[in-house]
Write an enzyme that holds these catalytic residues in place. Structure first.
Site, PDB file in Angstrom:
ATOM      1  N   SER A 112       0.832  -1.201   0.000  1.00 31.54           N
ATOM      2  CA  SER A 112       0.000   0.000   0.000  1.00 31.54           C
ATOM      3  C   SER A 112       0.869   1.253   0.000  1.00 31.54           C
ATOM      4  O   SER A 112       1.990   1.248   0.533  1.00 31.54           O
ATOM      5  CB  SER A 112      -0.840  -0.029   1.275  1.00 31.54           C
ATOM      6  N   TYR A 154      -1.508  -0.228  10.822  1.00 34.45           N
ATOM      7  CA  TYR A 154      -1.826  -0.897   9.551  1.00 34.45           C
ATOM      8  C   TYR A 154      -0.655  -0.750   8.570  1.00 34.45           C
ATOM      9  O   TYR A 154      -0.184  -1.733   7.991  1.00 34.45           O
ATOM     10  CB  TYR A 154      -3.103  -0.311   8.939  1.00 34.45           C
ATOM     11  N   LYS A 162       1.993  -3.536   6.784  1.00 35.21           N
ATOM     12  CA  LYS A 162       2.247  -3.666   5.340  1.00 35.21           C
ATOM     13  C   LYS A 162       3.749  -3.626   5.077  1.00 35.21           C
ATOM     14  O   LYS A 162       4.275  -4.376   4.268  1.00 35.21           O
ATOM     15  CB  LYS A 162       1.542  -2.533   4.575  1.00 35.21           C
TER      16      LYS A 162
HETATM   17  P1  NAD Z   1     -10.889  -6.647   1.757  1.00 32.98           P
HETATM   18  O1  NAD Z   1     -11.082  -6.577   3.222  1.00 32.98           O
HETATM   19  O2  NAD Z   1     -12.057  -6.416   0.882  1.00 32.98           O
HETATM   20  O3  NAD Z   1     -10.255  -8.069   1.367  1.00 32.98           O
HETATM   21  C1  NAD Z   1      -9.370  -8.765   2.213  1.00 32.98           C
HETATM   22  C2  NAD Z   1      -9.898 -10.176   2.345  1.00 32.98           C
HETATM   23  O4  NAD Z   1      -9.021 -10.921   3.191  1.00 32.98           O
HETATM   24  C3  NAD Z   1     -11.282 -10.236   2.972  1.00 32.98           C
HETATM   25  O5  NAD Z   1     -12.126 -11.017   2.158  1.00 32.98           O
HETATM   26  C4  NAD Z   1     -11.064 -10.902   4.326  1.00 32.98           C
HETATM   27  O6  NAD Z   1     -12.169 -11.704   4.701  1.00 32.98           O
HETATM   28  C5  NAD Z   1      -9.808 -11.717   4.052  1.00 32.98           C
HETATM   29  N1  NAD Z   1      -8.986 -11.995   5.235  1.00 32.98           N
HETATM   30  C6  NAD Z   1      -8.517 -11.128   6.157  1.00 32.98           C
HETATM   31  N2  NAD Z   1      -7.798 -11.776   7.082  1.00 32.98           N
HETATM   32  C7  NAD Z   1      -7.809 -13.085   6.736  1.00 32.98           C
HETATM   33  C8  NAD Z   1      -7.252 -14.257   7.300  1.00 32.98           C
HETATM   34  N3  NAD Z   1      -6.561 -14.227   8.445  1.00 32.98           N
HETATM   35  N4  NAD Z   1      -7.447 -15.443   6.685  1.00 32.98           N
HETATM   36  C9  NAD Z   1      -8.164 -15.509   5.533  1.00 32.98           C
HETATM   37  N5  NAD Z   1      -8.723 -14.432   4.963  1.00 32.98           N
HETATM   38  C10 NAD Z   1      -8.548 -13.233   5.562  1.00 32.98           C
HETATM   39  O7  NAD Z   1      -9.700  -5.653   1.390  1.00 32.98           O
HETATM   40  P2  NAD Z   1      -9.159  -5.194  -0.038  1.00 32.98           P
HETATM   41  O8  NAD Z   1      -9.465  -3.761  -0.190  1.00 32.98           O
HETATM   42  O9  NAD Z   1      -9.567  -6.148  -1.078  1.00 32.98           O
HETATM   43  O10 NAD Z   1      -7.609  -5.301   0.243  1.00 32.98           O
HETATM   44  C11 NAD Z   1      -6.844  -6.406  -0.213  1.00 32.98           C
HETATM   45  C12 NAD Z   1      -5.383  -6.156   0.104  1.00 32.98           C
HETATM   46  O11 NAD Z   1      -4.975  -4.946  -0.513  1.00 32.98           O
HETATM   47  C13 NAD Z   1      -5.067  -5.999   1.575  1.00 32.98           C
HETATM   48  O12 NAD Z   1      -3.837  -6.650   1.814  1.00 32.98           O
HETATM   49  C14 NAD Z   1      -4.931  -4.503   1.776  1.00 32.98           C
HETATM   50  O13 NAD Z   1      -4.042  -4.222   2.816  1.00 32.98           O
HETATM   51  C15 NAD Z   1      -4.354  -4.096   0.438  1.00 32.98           C
HETATM   52  N6  NAD Z   1      -4.627  -2.704   0.072  1.00 32.98           N
HETATM   53  C16 NAD Z   1      -5.936  -2.267  -0.018  1.00 32.98           C
HETATM   54  C17 NAD Z   1      -6.193  -0.944  -0.381  1.00 32.98           C
HETATM   55  C18 NAD Z   1      -7.596  -0.412  -0.458  1.00 32.98           C
HETATM   56  O14 NAD Z   1      -7.771   0.811  -0.394  1.00 32.98           O
HETATM   57  N7  NAD Z   1      -8.618  -1.239  -0.611  1.00 32.98           N
HETATM   58  C19 NAD Z   1      -5.127  -0.086  -0.664  1.00 32.98           C
HETATM   59  C20 NAD Z   1      -3.821  -0.564  -0.562  1.00 32.98           C
HETATM   60  C21 NAD Z   1      -3.592  -1.874  -0.201  1.00 32.98           C
HETATM   61  C1  WQD Z   2      -9.263  10.042   0.399  1.00 33.20           C
HETATM   62  C2  WQD Z   2      -9.444  11.557   0.539  1.00 33.20           C
HETATM   63  C3  WQD Z   2      -9.624  12.289   2.822  1.00 33.20           C
HETATM   64  C4  WQD Z   2     -13.432  10.307   3.663  1.00 33.20           C
HETATM   65  C5  WQD Z   2      -6.391   5.165   2.708  1.00 33.20           C
HETATM   66  C6  WQD Z   2      -5.130   4.489   3.180  1.00 33.20           C
HETATM   67  C7  WQD Z   2      -4.363   3.919   2.021  1.00 33.20           C
HETATM   68  C8  WQD Z   2      -5.239   2.984   1.219  1.00 33.20           C
HETATM   69  C9  WQD Z   2      -6.454   3.708   0.771  1.00 33.20           C
HETATM   70  C10 WQD Z   2      -5.072   0.770   2.272  1.00 33.20           C
HETATM   71  C11 WQD Z   2      -8.620  12.161   1.670  1.00 33.20           C
HETATM   72  C12 WQD Z   2     -10.912  12.562   2.071  1.00 33.20           C
HETATM   73  C13 WQD Z   2     -12.284  10.768   3.046  1.00 33.20           C
HETATM   74  C14 WQD Z   2     -14.454  11.246   4.007  1.00 33.20           C
HETATM   75  C15 WQD Z   2     -13.114  13.016   3.078  1.00 33.20           C
HETATM   76  N1  WQD Z   2      -5.705   1.839   1.952  1.00 33.20           N
HETATM   77  N2  WQD Z   2     -12.128  12.089   2.754  1.00 33.20           N
HETATM   78  N3  WQD Z   2     -14.242  12.564   3.695  1.00 33.20           N
HETATM   79  O1  WQD Z   2      -6.767   8.136   3.391  1.00 33.20           O
HETATM   80  O2  WQD Z   2      -6.067   8.527   0.987  1.00 33.20           O
HETATM   81  O3  WQD Z   2      -6.003   6.265   1.913  1.00 33.20           O
HETATM   82  O4  WQD Z   2      -7.146   4.234   1.915  1.00 33.20           O
HETATM   83  O5  WQD Z   2      -3.936   0.466   2.124  1.00 33.20           O
HETATM   84  O6  WQD Z   2      -3.289   3.252   2.516  1.00 33.20           O
HETATM   85  O7  WQD Z   2      -4.336   5.464   3.841  1.00 33.20           O
HETATM   86  O8  WQD Z   2      -8.194   7.268   1.467  1.00 33.20           O
HETATM   87  O9  WQD Z   2     -10.556   7.284   0.830  1.00 33.20           O
HETATM   88  O10 WQD Z   2      -9.957   7.568   3.257  1.00 33.20           O
HETATM   89  O11 WQD Z   2      -9.474   9.426   1.664  1.00 33.20           O
HETATM   90  O12 WQD Z   2     -12.972  14.192   2.812  1.00 33.20           O
HETATM   91  O13 WQD Z   2     -15.494  10.897   4.590  1.00 33.20           O
HETATM   92  O14 WQD Z   2     -10.811  11.833   0.875  1.00 33.20           O
HETATM   93  O15 WQD Z   2      -9.335  13.301   3.726  1.00 33.20           O
HETATM   94  O16 WQD Z   2      -8.213  13.442   1.255  1.00 33.20           O
HETATM   95  P1  WQD Z   2      -6.713   7.664   2.016  1.00 33.20           P
HETATM   96  P2  WQD Z   2      -9.619   7.819   1.836  1.00 33.20           P
END
Ligand code: NAD
Ligand code: WQD
Length: 335
Positions: free
Chosen positions: A124, A148, A152
């Site tokens: 991430s 978190y 990562k």
């Molecule tokens: P999500 O929560 O929708 O998917 C994660 C899945 O993993 C879920 O289905 C959950 O049930 C499963 N899970 C969690 N812990 C588990 C365990 N111990 N055993 C088996 N299954 C388990 O999240 P996502 O948005 O699809 O994210 C997927 C990956 O991408 C994560 O590693 C997250 O950190 C990373 N990521 C997500 C975002 C984002 O904004 N969505 C951004 C950057 C990185």
């Molecule tokens: C986006 C923008 C907020 C909600 C996070 C994690 C990142 C990744 C994605 C997992 C920002 C603004 C948000 C609201 C708002 N996840 N906002 N009102 O914080 O950029 O990223 O999620 O790995 O690692 O840090 O995403 O969607 O929360 O925010 O104004 O109710 O929207 O301030 O500018 P963020 P976000």
């Protein structure tokens, strides 16, 4: 090729499963359903015509995970399974270290035991923390500022140290802000409870489930004063995983890539685009900054373009249109 997808019923995992199945790859999903629904397996089948193998398994149970590797002849792993809420990680750091770090250790142990030598890891932009200069390049210092983000970063270290010691191939993908949904409207992001991320929040305001959006900060050093982020369509992101697997066909070693669009959009830009996509007014109120937020965060993804032959293609308008279709067709998520 048979690919094990941990977290495959989750938001990004389900879209990646669809992408792989559509390319003729066998997919085996492992998920404990802690943040997803079994219905996703049915939806993947409806989209692709192929039902992926599914194991309701917690990757923190080494013996259960090993059983999956015993049953299936796995060639590669895409490791999504993790907990991902920043605020929850601040409240329950041990839960996050236990789930995300132990889970990753077990995945690596299983790979070693069953001689699987390719892994793609979900990382991430959260690993960069507050310090980087935009656009962020992969060599920017890693300084995550919440539990978190630290899990990562630790996952990245585990996977790269292990890949180097075992001479296998690892691609680490650092996603920026994934949004949108599959264009069928059958799968999408399904946050449990009130969303904390911007896009699902806006979409629930448009649907009338939430009254108004609070825009966190309007005095940032950005063109309109609101926070700027690098939004990427989840289907573009899914395609990035396919390209990562292709990279690993002929390469060992560790490769780390930013996966973003390279463009920044403000909160007000996103509201405008969502209004256009939905034909609805998004009520909002300018509010205080959210603690821990940066003014701007967007990727330099040129390395992925060069080495993975991957580039984000979808516009913000398409991201919003697909998100809205998903919201409209599934007002109660997968229920
Ligand atoms: P999500 O929560 O929708 O998917 C994660 C899945 O993993 C879920 O289905 C959950 O049930 C499963 N899970 C969690 N812990 C588990 C365990 N111990 N055993 C088996 N299954 C388990 O999240 P996502 O948005 O699809 O994210 C997927 C990956 O991408 C994560 O590693 C997250 O950190 C990373 N990521 C997500 C975002 C984002 O904004 N969505 C951004 C950057 C990185
Ligand atoms: C986006 C923008 C907020 C909600 C996070 C994690 C990142 C990744 C994605 C997992 C920002 C603004 C948000 C609201 C708002 N996840 N906002 N009102 O914080 O950029 O990223 O999620 O790995 O690692 O840090 O995403 O969607 O929360 O925010 O104004 O109710 O929207 O301030 O500018 P963020 P976000």
């Amino acid at each position: 090729m048979k690919v094990l997808i941990t977290g495959g019923t989750g938001y990004i995992g389900s879209h990646t499963s669809v992408e792989l199945i559509n390319k003729g790859i066998d997919v085996v999903i492992v998920d404990n359903l802690s943040n997803s629904d079994f219905e996703v397996v049915n939806r993947i089948e409806r989209i692709t015509g192929v039902r992926p193998a599914f194991y309701k398994t917690d990757i923190c149970s080494r013996s259960e995970l090993f059983r999956v590797f015993e049953n299936e002849k796995i060639d590669s792993v895409i490791h999504f399974a993790a907990l991902k809420s920043i605020s929850e990680s601040v409240e329950k750091p041990l839960l996050y270290y236990e789930n995300n770090v132990t889970g990753t250790m077990n995945v690596c142990e299983a790979m070693k035991r069953f001689n699987v030598k390719k892994i793609v890891l979900s990382s991430s932009a959260a690993v960069y923390g507050l310090t980087g200069n935009n656009p962020l390049k992969e060599e920017a210092p890693l300084f995550p500022y919440n539990p978190y983000g630290r899990t990562k970063m630790i996952q990245e270290h585990i996977v790269s140290d292990f890949a180097e010691s075992e001479s296998f191939g690892a691609v680490i993908l650092r996603y920026f802000n994934p949004i949108g949904a599959h264009e069928s409207g059958l799968i999408g992001e399904n946050p449990k409870g009130k969303p904390s991320n911007l896009m699902p929040y806006i979409s629930q305001v448009a649907a009338g489930r939430l009254e108004k959006l609070f825009v966190f900060g309007s005095d940032y050093k950005t063109p309109d004063g609101t926070g700027v982020r690098d939004y990427i369509h989840v289907s573009d992101l899914a395609r990035g995983h396919l390209q990562a697997l292709i990279k690993l066909e002929n390469n060992t070693g560790v490769f780390t890539y930013n996966i973003g669009s390279g463009r920044g959009h403000s909160v007000l830009d996103m509201i405008k685009s969502f209004e256009k996509a939905s034909g609805r007014k998004i009520a909002f109120e300018l509010a205080e900054r959210r603690p821990g937020d940066v003014d701007m965060c967007y990727a330099d993804s040129s390395l992925a373009e060069k080495e993975l032959d991957w580039k984000a293609e979808c516009s913000i308008d398409k991201m919003c249109a697909d998100e809205w279709r998903w919201q409209k067709l599934n007002p109660n998520g997968y229920e």
